[in-house]
Design an enzyme around this catalytic site. Structure first.
Site, PDB file in Angstrom:
ATOM      1  N   ASP A  49      -6.116   0.281   2.838  1.00 58.98           N
ATOM      2  CA  ASP A  49      -6.350  -0.927   3.620  1.00 58.98           C
ATOM      3  C   ASP A  49      -6.576  -0.608   5.101  1.00 58.98           C
ATOM      4  O   ASP A  49      -7.557  -1.052   5.701  1.00 58.98           O
ATOM      5  CB  ASP A  49      -5.170  -1.890   3.481  1.00 58.98           C
ATOM      6  CG  ASP A  49      -5.060  -2.465   2.081  1.00 58.98           C
ATOM      7  OD1 ASP A  49      -5.542  -1.821   1.135  1.00 58.98           O
ATOM      8  OD2 ASP A  49      -4.483  -3.548   1.934  1.00 58.98           O
ATOM      9  N   ARG A 103       9.503  -5.102  11.249  1.00 58.15           N
ATOM     10  CA  ARG A 103       8.288  -5.583  11.901  1.00 58.15           C
ATOM     11  C   ARG A 103       8.413  -5.737  13.410  1.00 58.15           C
ATOM     12  O   ARG A 103       7.479  -5.399  14.139  1.00 58.15           O
ATOM     13  CB  ARG A 103       7.824  -6.896  11.268  1.00 58.15           C
ATOM     14  CG  ARG A 103       7.454  -6.791   9.783  1.00 58.15           C
ATOM     15  CD  ARG A 103       6.809  -5.484   9.425  1.00 58.15           C
ATOM     16  NE  ARG A 103       6.262  -5.465   8.065  1.00 58.15           N
ATOM     17  CZ  ARG A 103       6.093  -4.363   7.379  1.00 58.15           C
ATOM     18  NH1 ARG A 103       6.452  -3.196   7.892  1.00 58.15           N
ATOM     19  NH2 ARG A 103       5.564  -4.394   6.175  1.00 58.15           N
ATOM     20  N   ASP A 135       4.245 -11.069   6.806  1.00 57.68           N
ATOM     21  CA  ASP A 135       4.149 -10.028   7.821  1.00 57.68           C
ATOM     22  C   ASP A 135       3.167 -10.366   8.935  1.00 57.68           C
ATOM     23  O   ASP A 135       3.367  -9.976  10.080  1.00 57.68           O
ATOM     24  CB  ASP A 135       3.780  -8.689   7.176  1.00 57.68           C
ATOM     25  CG  ASP A 135       4.977  -8.000   6.543  1.00 57.68           C
ATOM     26  OD1 ASP A 135       6.117  -8.362   6.900  1.00 57.68           O
ATOM     27  OD2 ASP A 135       4.779  -7.113   5.700  1.00 57.68           O
ATOM     28  N   SER A 149       2.298  -3.442  -5.247  1.00 62.02           N
ATOM     29  CA  SER A 149       2.259  -2.939  -3.876  1.00 62.02           C
ATOM     30  C   SER A 149       3.676  -2.679  -3.395  1.00 62.02           C
ATOM     31  O   SER A 149       4.628  -3.332  -3.833  1.00 62.02           O
ATOM     32  CB  SER A 149       1.560  -3.940  -2.953  1.00 62.02           C
ATOM     33  OG  SER A 149       2.308  -5.138  -2.868  1.00 62.02           O
TER      34      SER A 149
END
Length: 405
Positions: free
Chosen positions: A17, A99, A128, A182
């Protein structure tokens, strides 16, 4: 070609990605890309990310790979653990808490290199994107944010692979075709979502688990450990002093051996949908149980109960990406104040997927064996005092009862 961006800092893992995003940014915005890869203890070799970024035209001086493990545990995980924060009563917030640190470091790098934008690889369906961008805007209110998943037409993994191959971007063999699920990983946890996990009725397949052995296959003999705390933070394991990241890593090893810390959760995402995920938090689960154990001795009832009321709110703030908000900082100040005497040692028993507190001691203990004993307390507690206490608390109930009668 989009205009107005000269240099962008991309949160870059080197996977499919973000590799596609790197090339897409170069093409779509005609800008220089600076890559930032955070080592948060995810257990992966990070140097390939450097090689891939260089191969794709990123200047060596604009490739940042930073070891943030100690900062992550010391300044983010441990403060959160002081609060006993659990989202929706069960989730230890392993993805959420990482994050704000990534966002903070991205903004720092952007200022260092004179970038006018930052970019991430989070999709438009997930939490996210919110967490990254709330962090960016809190720290640099006027920064431009580029979220490719909300802009491009590469709407499937097949299209990503086709784009990668058309632009000579290496694609790992295990990424050809649809991935079964994932994952996201750091020193605190690993999360898995999607594909084989999307039906909440189906049990999680064994091959999804990566951080914990199957509990049923754990050692047949329990293992006992001790964790020492000072002012609410873990400082030693089995009497050996350790840094925050080292302590968590050692607890991860113990949790893996005994199959501790698995969670199958259907949660409410901030963006509105429910999702099913599988979380493995081996060391964090042990640590959380131990921290509650030392608080049992050292926190006054009023403080302990107030903390339990604040914890869900605190957890929701982290889950929703509001680490840098004033309300989180206000709660943190109250929580940290409560930890001034949370010092002592907790003994735990680890066995086949479980961790129990089996002993605790503290120089600041509020537990009085003399007062609580069922034997002769030598006048430490006058049981007759309880009569007036009960009658005063019963007064309103008696008045209500008389009225209703």
């Amino acid at each position: 070609m989009a205009q107005g961006v000269k240099r962008v800092v991309l949160a870059f893992s080197g996977g499919l990605d973000t590799s596609v995003i790197l090339k897409w940014l170069q093409q779509t915005y005609g800008c220089e890309v600076v890559t930032f890869t955070a080592d948060l203890g995810q257990g992966e070799e990070l140097e390939p990310a450097r090689a891939k970024a260089q191969m794709m035209g990123v200047k060596p001086e604009h490739i940042f790979i930073d070891d943030l493990r100690e900062e992550f545990v010391r300044d983010y995980v441990f403060p959160m653990m002081r609060a006993n924060a659990l989202y929706e009563g069960t989730y230890l917030l392993g993805t959420s808490i990482a994050r704000p640190l990534i966002a903070k470091r991205q903004i720092e790098i952007a200022k260092m290199v004179g970038a006018d934008a930052v970019s991430h690889g989070a999709t438009g369906k997930g939490n996210d994107q919110v967490r990254f961008e709330l962090g960016y805007y809190a720290l640099e209110p006027d920064v431009k944010v580029i979220a490719p998943w909300r802009e491009w037409d590469l709407t499937s993994r097949t299209k990503l692979i086709e784009f990668a191959e058309a632009h000579q971007i290496p694609v790992s063999k295990d990424k050809r075709g649809e991935a079964p699920f994932s994952t996201d990983a750091n020193l605190l946890h690993t999360s898995s979502e999607g594909k084989v996990l999307e039906d909440p009725w189906d049990e999680v397949p064994d091959y999804v688990y990566s951080r914990t052995n199957h509990p049923e296959e754990g050692p047949d003999t329990p293992e006992y450990i001790t964790i020492d705390f000072e002012r609410g933070d873990g400082v030693a394991l089995n009497g050996e002093g350790m840094s925050p990241a080292t302590l968590l890593a050692k607890l991860n090893d113990l949790g893996k051996t005994h199959g501790i810390g698995r969670l199958d959760l259907v949660e409410n995402r901030f963006v509105g949908m429910k999702s099913r995920g599988m979380y493995e938090t081996p060391g964090g689960t042990i640590y959380h149980i131990a921290h509650r154990g030392i608080e049992q001795l050292t926190l006054d009832r009023g403080a302990a109960h107030l903390k339990d009321e604040l914890a869900p709110r605190y957890a929701e703030l982290i889950y929703n990406g509001l680490w840098f908000s004033p309300e989180r900082e206000m709660l943190q100040a109250a929580i940290d104040h409560s930890q001034s005497h949370v010092t002592g040692t907790v003994r735990l028993k680890l066995y086949k997927g479980n961790a129990w507190v089996v002993g605790r001691k503290s120089p600041y203990s509020l537990y009085s064996e003399k007062v609580v004993t069922f034997e002769d307390d030598a006048g430490a507690y006058d049981q007759k005092d309880a009569e007036g206490f009960i009658k005063l608390n019963a007064l309103r109930l008696r008045l209500l009862g008389r009225r209703q009668g």
